[in-house]
Enzyme design. Structure first.
Site, PDB file in Angstrom:
ATOM      1  N   GLY A   6      14.142 -42.742  45.116  1.00  0.00           N
ATOM      2  CA  GLY A   6      14.802 -43.516  46.164  1.00  0.00           C
ATOM      3  C   GLY A   6      14.190 -44.894  46.361  1.00  0.00           C
ATOM      4  O   GLY A   6      13.780 -45.572  45.407  1.00  0.00           O
ATOM      5  N   VAL A   7      14.120 -45.300  47.606  1.00  0.00           N
ATOM      6  CA  VAL A   7      13.631 -46.647  47.924  1.00  0.00           C
ATOM      7  C   VAL A   7      12.135 -46.773  47.578  1.00  0.00           C
ATOM      8  O   VAL A   7      11.669 -47.846  47.162  1.00  0.00           O
ATOM      9  CB  VAL A   7      13.936 -46.999  49.406  1.00  0.00           C
ATOM     10  CG1 VAL A   7      13.118 -46.212  50.389  1.00  0.00           C
ATOM     11  CG2 VAL A   7      13.781 -48.494  49.644  1.00  0.00           C
ATOM     12  N   ASP A   8      11.402 -45.688  47.695  1.00  0.00           N
ATOM     13  CA  ASP A   8       9.973 -45.659  47.357  1.00  0.00           C
ATOM     14  C   ASP A   8       9.778 -46.035  45.877  1.00  0.00           C
ATOM     15  O   ASP A   8       8.961 -46.913  45.538  1.00  0.00           O
ATOM     16  CB  ASP A   8       9.456 -44.235  47.641  1.00  0.00           C
ATOM     17  CG  ASP A   8       7.957 -44.102  47.629  1.00  0.00           C
ATOM     18  OD1 ASP A   8       7.259 -45.128  47.517  1.00  0.00           O
ATOM     19  OD2 ASP A   8       7.470 -42.950  47.737  1.00  0.00           O
ATOM     20  N   TYR A  56      15.539 -36.907  52.080  1.00  0.00           N
ATOM     21  CA  TYR A  56      15.072 -36.081  53.204  1.00  0.00           C
ATOM     22  C   TYR A  56      16.193 -35.582  54.122  1.00  0.00           C
ATOM     23  O   TYR A  56      15.934 -34.841  55.077  1.00  0.00           O
ATOM     24  CB  TYR A  56      13.993 -36.817  54.005  1.00  0.00           C
ATOM     25  CG  TYR A  56      12.631 -36.819  53.340  1.00  0.00           C
ATOM     26  CD1 TYR A  56      12.397 -36.133  52.143  1.00  0.00           C
ATOM     27  CD2 TYR A  56      11.553 -37.493  53.911  1.00  0.00           C
ATOM     28  CE1 TYR A  56      11.141 -36.131  51.538  1.00  0.00           C
ATOM     29  CE2 TYR A  56      10.289 -37.486  53.315  1.00  0.00           C
ATOM     30  CZ  TYR A  56      10.089 -36.809  52.133  1.00  0.00           C
ATOM     31  OH  TYR A  56       8.845 -36.806  51.549  1.00  0.00           O
ATOM     32  N   ASN A  74       6.471 -40.718  50.995  1.00  0.00           N
ATOM     33  CA  ASN A  74       6.133 -39.311  51.277  1.00  0.00           C
ATOM     34  C   ASN A  74       4.652 -39.280  51.658  1.00  0.00           C
ATOM     35  O   ASN A  74       3.957 -40.298  51.557  1.00  0.00           O
ATOM     36  CB  ASN A  74       6.453 -38.411  50.083  1.00  0.00           C
ATOM     37  CG  ASN A  74       5.720 -38.833  48.831  1.00  0.00           C
ATOM     38  OD1 ASN A  74       4.482 -38.884  48.811  1.00  0.00           O
ATOM     39  ND2 ASN A  74       6.455 -39.181  47.788  1.00  0.00           N
ATOM     40  N   ILE A  86      16.278 -53.661  49.446  1.00  0.00           N
ATOM     41  CA  ILE A  86      15.152 -54.127  50.261  1.00  0.00           C
ATOM     42  C   ILE A  86      14.059 -54.788  49.420  1.00  0.00           C
ATOM     43  O   ILE A  86      13.290 -55.600  49.930  1.00  0.00           O
ATOM     44  CB  ILE A  86      14.597 -52.962  51.125  1.00  0.00           C
ATOM     45  CG1 ILE A  86      13.823 -53.504  52.326  1.00  0.00           C
ATOM     46  CG2 ILE A  86      13.737 -52.003  50.299  1.00  0.00           C
ATOM     47  CD1 ILE A  86      13.564 -52.466  53.406  1.00  0.00           C
ATOM     48  N   SER A 105      14.475 -41.537  55.925  1.00  0.00           N
ATOM     49  CA  SER A 105      14.788 -40.081  55.948  1.00  0.00           C
ATOM     50  C   SER A 105      16.240 -39.702  55.658  1.00  0.00           C
ATOM     51  O   SER A 105      16.534 -38.507  55.607  1.00  0.00           O
ATOM     52  CB  SER A 105      14.383 -39.415  57.275  1.00  0.00           C
ATOM     53  OG  SER A 105      13.000 -39.164  57.308  1.00  0.00           O
ATOM     54  N   THR A 106      17.154 -40.669  55.504  1.00  0.00           N
ATOM     55  CA  THR A 106      18.567 -40.271  55.358  1.00  0.00           C
ATOM     56  C   THR A 106      19.003 -40.105  53.903  1.00  0.00           C
ATOM     57  O   THR A 106      20.171 -39.855  53.633  1.00  0.00           O
ATOM     58  CB  THR A 106      19.526 -41.258  56.052  1.00  0.00           C
ATOM     59  OG1 THR A 106      19.511 -42.506  55.356  1.00  0.00           O
ATOM     60  CG2 THR A 106      19.145 -41.476  57.505  1.00  0.00           C
ATOM     61  N   GLY A 107      18.066 -40.225  52.962  1.00  0.00           N
ATOM     62  CA  GLY A 107      18.388 -39.997  51.548  1.00  0.00           C
ATOM     63  C   GLY A 107      17.921 -38.609  51.147  1.00  0.00           C
ATOM     64  O   GLY A 107      18.450 -37.595  51.626  1.00  0.00           O
TER      65      GLY A 107
HETATM   66  N1  AR6 Z   1      16.875 -50.779  49.193  1.00  0.00           N
HETATM   67  C1  AR6 Z   1      17.287 -50.291  50.381  1.00  0.00           C
HETATM   68  N2  AR6 Z   1      17.591 -48.993  50.582  1.00  0.00           N
HETATM   69  C2  AR6 Z   1      17.487 -48.164  49.523  1.00  0.00           C
HETATM   70  C3  AR6 Z   1      17.044 -48.586  48.243  1.00  0.00           C
HETATM   71  C4  AR6 Z   1      16.736 -49.967  48.099  1.00  0.00           C
HETATM   72  N3  AR6 Z   1      16.320 -50.481  46.937  1.00  0.00           N
HETATM   73  N4  AR6 Z   1      17.062 -47.503  47.417  1.00  0.00           N
HETATM   74  C5  AR6 Z   1      17.492 -46.444  48.144  1.00  0.00           C
HETATM   75  N5  AR6 Z   1      17.755 -46.834  49.402  1.00  0.00           N
HETATM   76  P1  AR6 Z   1      15.333 -42.247  50.277  1.00  0.00           P
HETATM   77  P2  AR6 Z   1      14.019 -40.574  52.342  1.00  0.00           P
HETATM   78  C6  AR6 Z   1      18.247 -46.065  50.551  1.00  0.00           C
HETATM   79  O1  AR6 Z   1      15.802 -41.029  49.569  1.00  0.00           O
HETATM   80  O2  AR6 Z   1      15.289 -39.874  52.656  1.00  0.00           O
HETATM   81  C7  AR6 Z   1      11.203 -40.562  47.913  1.00  0.00           C
HETATM   82  O3  AR6 Z   1      11.090 -39.781  46.755  1.00  0.00           O
HETATM   83  C8  AR6 Z   1      18.938 -44.748  50.310  1.00  0.00           C
HETATM   84  O4  AR6 Z   1      20.284 -44.956  49.866  1.00  0.00           O
HETATM   85  O5  AR6 Z   1      14.765 -43.350  49.494  1.00  0.00           O
HETATM   86  O6  AR6 Z   1      13.151 -41.047  53.482  1.00  0.00           O
HETATM   87  C9  AR6 Z   1       9.906 -40.604  48.717  1.00  0.00           C
HETATM   88  O7  AR6 Z   1       8.773 -40.618  47.878  1.00  0.00           O
HETATM   89  C10 AR6 Z   1      18.888 -44.158  51.702  1.00  0.00           C
HETATM   90  O8  AR6 Z   1      19.923 -44.727  52.509  1.00  0.00           O
HETATM   91  O9  AR6 Z   1      14.191 -41.866  51.398  1.00  0.00           O
HETATM   92  C11 AR6 Z   1       9.998 -39.341  49.511  1.00  0.00           C
HETATM   93  O10 AR6 Z   1       9.577 -38.227  48.747  1.00  0.00           O
HETATM   94  C12 AR6 Z   1      17.550 -44.648  52.246  1.00  0.00           C
HETATM   95  O11 AR6 Z   1      17.146 -45.719  51.371  1.00  0.00           O
HETATM   96  C13 AR6 Z   1      11.481 -39.221  49.818  1.00  0.00           C
HETATM   97  O12 AR6 Z   1      12.145 -39.943  48.784  1.00  0.00           O
HETATM   98  C14 AR6 Z   1      16.439 -43.610  52.265  1.00  0.00           C
HETATM   99  O13 AR6 Z   1      16.574 -42.746  51.148  1.00  0.00           O
HETATM  100  C15 AR6 Z   1      11.839 -39.872  51.130  1.00  0.00           C
HETATM  101  O14 AR6 Z   1      13.178 -39.586  51.444  1.00  0.00           O
END
Ligand code: AR6
Length: 169
Positions: free
Chosen positions: A32-34, A121, A24, A11, A117-119
């Site tokens: 993750g994406v953050d 969380y 968060n 993204i 939320s699917t990573g």
């Molecule tokens: N582009 C698109 N999707 C991505 C990318 C990217 N560059 N990187 C990861 N994903 P997550 P959550 C996907 O864990 O579950 C953080 O520490 C990933 O494969 O990023 O909402 C925050 O600060 C998954 O499918 O987010 C919070 O503490 C999706 O993005 C916590 O993680 C979401 O995974 C939020 O957890």
């Protein structure tokens, strides 16, 4: 014409008016994406996030995109999955709705979402995908500014889940 697309990708590379960050409640970055969004946007993003005083789960706050190709980042903390009896469904729906309301307010025509939320969380993927595609289509049917929404899936499993949810909605 309005459109909804599901793609596989990163993204941080998508050129749209706004990308959504699965943040968060501190809004001060994470994994993750953050983490990827903060790395790609550069340190000015964190500087702006520090002025926002965090964000409640399901709510959304907007910043500039800095070094990202996207003009804005809409930050939303998704619910942490706790078994399904802690308002997780309603909170995830709120995330999509509140992000899209902000996008509309900032006159964004194109918006990209990650799978909130699917990573880390652990929200069950099929359920999350179904909530997301329903919220997105409902919003698109009445939006004035937002014309295109892209679901950016990081892996095949996620993309397949969103495609399936989109086909049966
Ligand atoms: N582009 C698109 N999707 C991505 C990318 C990217 N560059 N990187 C990861 N994903 P997550 P959550 C996907 O864990 O579950 C953080 O520490 C990933 O494969 O990023 O909402 C925050 O600060 C998954 O499918 O987010 C919070 O503490 C999706 O993005 C916590 O993680 C979401 O995974 C939020 O957890």
């Amino acid at each position: 014409m309005k459109s909804f697309k599901i793609i596989k990708g990163d993204i941080t590379t998508v050129k749209v008016d706004a990308i959504v960050n699965a943040a968060n409640t501190s809004l001060l970055g994470g994994g993750g994406v953050d983490g990827a969004i903060h790395r790609a946007a550069g340190p000015e993003l964190l500087d702006e996030c520090r002025t926002l005083n965090g964000c409640a789960t399901g709510e959304a706050k907007i910043t500039k995109g800095y070094k990202l190709p996207a003009k804005f980042v809409i930050h939303t903390p998704g619910p942490i999955w706790q078994g399904g009896h802690h308002h997780e469904t309603r909170l995830l729906r709120n995330c999509y709705e509140n992000c899209l309301e902000l996008a509309e307010e900032y006159k964004c025509q194109t918006v990209a979402f990650p799978s909130i939320s699917t990573g880390i969380y652990h929200f069950p993927l099929d359920q999350a995908a179904s909530i997301a595609v329903r919220c997105i289509h409902k919003f698109l049917s009445r939006s004035e500014q937002v014309k295109q929404i892209i679901m950016v899936c990081f892996d095949d499993r996620t993309k397949e889940a969103y495609e399936k949810a989109n086909a049966v909605r």
